[in-house]
Motif scaffolding. Structure first.
Motif, mmCIF file in Angstrom:
data_model
loop_
_atom_site.group_PDB
_atom_site.id
_atom_site.type_symbol
_atom_site.label_atom_id
_atom_site.label_comp_id
_atom_site.label_asym_id
_atom_site.label_seq_id
_atom_site.Cartn_x
_atom_site.Cartn_y
_atom_site.Cartn_z
ATOM 1 N N ALA A 57 0.812 -1.151 -0.084
ATOM 2 C CA ALA A 57 -0.038 0.033 0.150
ATOM 3 C C ALA A 57 1.038 1.168 0.006
ATOM 4 O O ALA A 57 1.908 1.246 0.895
ATOM 5 C CB ALA A 57 -0.799 -0.053 1.313
ATOM 6 N N ALA A 58 0.599 2.247 -0.743
ATOM 7 C CA ALA A 58 1.239 3.461 -1.157
ATOM 8 C C ALA A 58 0.765 4.593 -0.300
ATOM 9 O O ALA A 58 1.567 5.494 0.215
ATOM 10 C CB ALA A 58 1.548 4.023 -2.479
ATOM 11 N N SER A 59 -0.355 4.466 0.091
ATOM 12 C CA SER A 59 -0.910 5.643 0.788
ATOM 13 C C SER A 59 -1.779 5.575 1.940
ATOM 14 O O SER A 59 -2.344 4.161 2.091
ATOM 15 C CB SER A 59 -1.650 6.586 -0.202
ATOM 16 N N GLU A 60 -2.184 6.288 2.756
ATOM 17 C CA GLU A 60 -3.020 6.098 3.762
ATOM 18 C C GLU A 60 -4.579 6.303 3.458
ATOM 19 O O GLU A 60 -4.819 7.022 2.255
ATOM 20 C CB GLU A 60 -2.892 7.021 5.011
ATOM 21 N N GLY A 61 -5.530 6.101 4.324
ATOM 22 C CA GLY A 61 -7.084 6.454 3.916
ATOM 23 C C GLY A 61 -7.822 5.097 4.237
ATOM 24 O O GLY A 61 -7.363 4.505 5.174
ATOM 25 N N VAL A 62 -9.069 5.094 3.475
ATOM 26 C CA VAL A 62 -10.019 4.201 3.731
ATOM 27 C C VAL A 62 -10.729 3.651 2.630
ATOM 28 O O VAL A 62 -11.136 4.170 1.613
ATOM 29 C CB VAL A 62 -11.091 4.861 4.754
ATOM 30 N N VAL A 63 -10.728 2.258 2.606
ATOM 31 C CA VAL A 63 -11.815 1.806 1.628
ATOM 32 C C VAL A 63 -13.122 1.178 2.372
ATOM 33 O O VAL A 63 -13.288 0.783 3.332
ATOM 34 C CB VAL A 63 -11.317 0.425 1.245
ATOM 35 N N ASP A 64 -14.317 1.678 1.872
ATOM 36 C CA ASP A 64 -15.475 1.433 2.378
ATOM 37 C C ASP A 64 -16.505 1.147 1.374
ATOM 38 O O ASP A 64 -16.517 1.611 0.143
ATOM 39 C CB ASP A 64 -16.015 2.733 3.376
ATOM 40 N N SER A 65 -17.767 0.824 1.731
ATOM 41 C CA SER A 65 -18.744 0.600 0.979
ATOM 42 C C SER A 65 -20.178 0.878 1.414
ATOM 43 O O SER A 65 -20.229 1.372 2.567
ATOM 44 C CB SER A 65 -18.887 -0.725 0.569
ATOM 45 N N VAL A 75 -22.032 0.594 -3.720
ATOM 46 C CA VAL A 75 -20.715 1.421 -4.015
ATOM 47 C C VAL A 75 -19.498 0.967 -3.157
ATOM 48 O O VAL A 75 -19.524 0.754 -2.085
ATOM 49 C CB VAL A 75 -21.161 3.107 -3.736
ATOM 50 N N LEU A 76 -18.431 0.907 -3.921
ATOM 51 C CA LEU A 76 -17.221 0.595 -3.244
ATOM 52 C C LEU A 76 -16.041 2.041 -3.423
ATOM 53 O O LEU A 76 -16.279 2.547 -4.722
ATOM 54 C CB LEU A 76 -16.585 -0.572 -3.782
ATOM 55 N N GLU A 78 -12.656 4.364 -2.559
ATOM 56 C CA GLU A 78 -11.483 4.583 -1.818
ATOM 57 C C GLU A 78 -11.186 5.987 -1.581
ATOM 58 O O GLU A 78 -11.268 6.842 -2.554
ATOM 59 C CB GLU A 78 -10.241 3.867 -2.316
ATOM 60 N N ARG A 190 -10.325 8.673 -4.444
ATOM 61 C CA ARG A 190 -9.205 8.127 -5.313
ATOM 62 C C ARG A 190 -10.111 7.373 -6.533
ATOM 63 O O ARG A 190 -9.678 7.409 -7.584
ATOM 64 C CB ARG A 190 -8.025 7.133 -4.654
ATOM 65 N N ARG A 191 -11.141 6.548 -6.162
ATOM 66 C CA ARG A 191 -11.746 5.864 -7.229
ATOM 67 C C ARG A 191 -13.068 5.270 -6.427
ATOM 68 O O ARG A 191 -13.145 5.114 -5.254
ATOM 69 C CB ARG A 191 -11.079 4.710 -7.651
ATOM 70 N N PHE A 192 -13.954 5.014 -7.267
ATOM 71 C CA PHE A 192 -15.248 4.277 -6.595
ATOM 72 C C PHE A 192 -15.576 3.640 -7.876
ATOM 73 O O PHE A 192 -15.734 3.788 -9.094
ATOM 74 C CB PHE A 192 -16.137 5.321 -6.279
ATOM 75 N N SER B 65 -21.256 -6.199 -0.490
ATOM 76 C CA SER B 65 -19.801 -5.906 -0.448
ATOM 77 C C SER B 65 -19.163 -6.593 0.914
ATOM 78 O O SER B 65 -19.949 -7.090 1.679
ATOM 79 C CB SER B 65 -19.538 -4.466 -0.222
ATOM 80 N N ILE B 67 -16.067 -5.486 3.362
ATOM 81 C CA ILE B 67 -14.698 -4.699 3.752
ATOM 82 C C ILE B 67 -14.116 -5.097 5.024
ATOM 83 O O ILE B 67 -14.546 -5.716 5.773
ATOM 84 C CB ILE B 67 -15.390 -3.337 4.422
ATOM 85 N N ASN B 71 -10.433 -1.396 7.055
ATOM 86 C CA ASN B 71 -10.770 -0.667 5.887
ATOM 87 C C ASN B 71 -9.595 -0.490 5.002
ATOM 88 O O ASN B 71 -9.459 0.688 4.425
ATOM 89 C CB ASN B 71 -11.175 0.687 6.473
ATOM 90 N N LEU B 76 -16.655 -5.236 -3.856
ATOM 91 C CA LEU B 76 -18.049 -4.957 -4.253
ATOM 92 C C LEU B 76 -18.353 -6.302 -5.282
ATOM 93 O O LEU B 76 -17.462 -6.669 -6.360
ATOM 94 C CB LEU B 76 -18.296 -3.661 -4.860
ATOM 95 N N TYR B 195 -10.726 -3.446 -4.039
ATOM 96 C CA TYR B 195 -9.776 -2.135 -3.941
ATOM 97 C C TYR B 195 -8.832 -2.440 -2.660
ATOM 98 O O TYR B 195 -9.371 -3.105 -1.747
ATOM 99 C CB TYR B 195 -10.558 -1.030 -3.487
ATOM 100 N N ARG B 196 -7.421 -2.321 -3.020
ATOM 101 C CA ARG B 196 -6.708 -2.280 -1.994
ATOM 102 C C ARG B 196 -5.985 -1.237 -1.770
ATOM 103 O O ARG B 196 -5.824 -0.346 -2.588
ATOM 104 C CB ARG B 196 -5.510 -3.444 -2.006
ATOM 105 N N LEU B 197 -6.023 -0.580 -0.609
ATOM 106 C CA LEU B 197 -5.626 0.938 -0.031
ATOM 107 C C LEU B 197 -4.248 1.328 -0.896
ATOM 108 O O LEU B 197 -3.354 0.505 -0.578
ATOM 109 C CB LEU B 197 -5.486 1.178 1.486
ATOM 110 N N GLY B 198 -4.149 2.242 -1.680
ATOM 111 C CA GLY B 198 -3.052 2.610 -2.225
ATOM 112 C C GLY B 198 -2.420 1.672 -3.435
ATOM 113 O O GLY B 198 -1.396 2.084 -3.854
ATOM 114 N N GLN B 199 -3.092 0.677 -3.875
ATOM 115 C CA GLN B 199 -2.908 0.048 -4.901
ATOM 116 C C GLN B 199 -3.771 0.121 -6.225
ATOM 117 O O GLN B 199 -5.085 0.262 -5.932
ATOM 118 C CB GLN B 199 -2.888 -1.613 -4.410
#
Lengths: 200, 200
Positions: A57-65, A75-76, A78, A190-192, B65, B67, B71, B76, B195-199
């Motif tokens: 993983a290159a960055s911090e944050g959250v993946v959620d849905s 919806v998914l 990041e 980042r994306r959804f 989904s 998660i 997170n 999804l 989705y994987r964070l940062g990837q």
């Protein structure tokens, strides 16, 4: 020819492949520092682990849905921030949840207007132009009205351009900007992905 | 030239556009029954509502989904069946949840092997071949071993080819097939996103 390989490049390649320091350095030199090719060289030599394990993983944050009740729309998403500390705050988590709900409810197709394909815009322009001609609007006005309609189209199909469903006086991008200001970090959607049952 | 327009085609276009029966029939005739073009014709005439509202679900099933705690990884997924009745059963919902967990935990990149791009397979073949030559394997054996390794690669990156994480004696596709047999309906995993964070 001498190629300079920095310690940082070697460290990155080691992390991704699990190969030794000297092997990584050699692979980077052989490939002119082409990362992907260096991984292939190490794999061919049987040194690197398979690509799948290279995940990092290159960055911090959250993946959620967000799944709409009834399980027909989901919806998914990041959302990235700079530190794990901010990613763990309720404020950040709420932002992500609101963004996911927004995308589910308002049905965005793209994240930002730069992502809308040019041919889709061309098609919309043509349709709006024909509509206005059918209505008998004078030709000089048509282009200006079409520009306005295209802006409205962006605000329907681009998540960050949409009016926020919980407060339509602001745009979704404003919601993100407000959260960035409060946390003091750069925050990026980042994306959804949005799935609607039976629909492409 | 006479083009036959069926009542069913008119009904479909009406549902998608909200336009009247005769208008739909005319638009279909004008466009040689090209559905997308007929929608454009109706929109240009100001008759059809905007494309966005044309959304309609073609199949039954569930969007869900999973998660992963923390997170950092999320999935999804859309799984289709034939009737809403089956889609609402606990059995079907459990299947979908297990498939989403599988994709999250085992990290599939594709749904089925037909979706893996040819150049990715070519690259894997080249790497495996070079590895085997490095190990000094005799040339006639190499192709056969590479075929085996490619099969293993498919079972790592394709969701339906993966061993099921809760019972590695069966494949994920078997899990789907079992559910289809129990419910008596055709069940298809339509799509998933991981989705994987940062990837990427």
């Amino acid at each position: 020819m001498t190629i300079t390989i920095t310690a940082d490049q070697v460290r990155q390649l080691r992390e991704q492949t699990g190969a030794g320091m000297m092997e990584c350095k050699k692979a980077l030199a052989e490939t002119g520092r082409d990362f992907q090719k260096a991984i292939d060289v190490l794999r061919k030599a049987g040194i690197a682990k398979a690509e799948k394990r290279g995940e990092r993983a290159a960055s911090e944050g959250v993946v959620d849905s967000y799944i709409h009740p009834g399980n027909r729309v989901g919806v998914l998403i990041e959302v990235n921030c700079e530190t794990d500390f901010v990613a763990r705050t309720d404020e950040f988590k709420d932002l992500v949840r609101n963004l996911a709900m927004q995308a589910a409810a308002a049905g965005a197709d793209y994240l930002r207007r730069e992502e809308v394909p040019a041919d889709r815009i061309a098609r919309e322009r043509e349709i709006y132009g024909a509509q206005l001609r059918t209505e008998g609007k004078p030709e000089p006005m048509i282009e200006k009205i079409v520009d306005g309609k295209i802006n409205k189209f962006y605000s329907e199909v681009c998540l960050l351009d949409q009016p926020y469903i919980k407060d339509d006086k602001i745009k979704v991008q404003d919601l993100v900007t407000q959260a960035a200001a409060k946390t003091g970090e750069n925050i990026q959607v980042r994306r959804f992905a949005r799935y609607r049952l039976g629909q492409d």
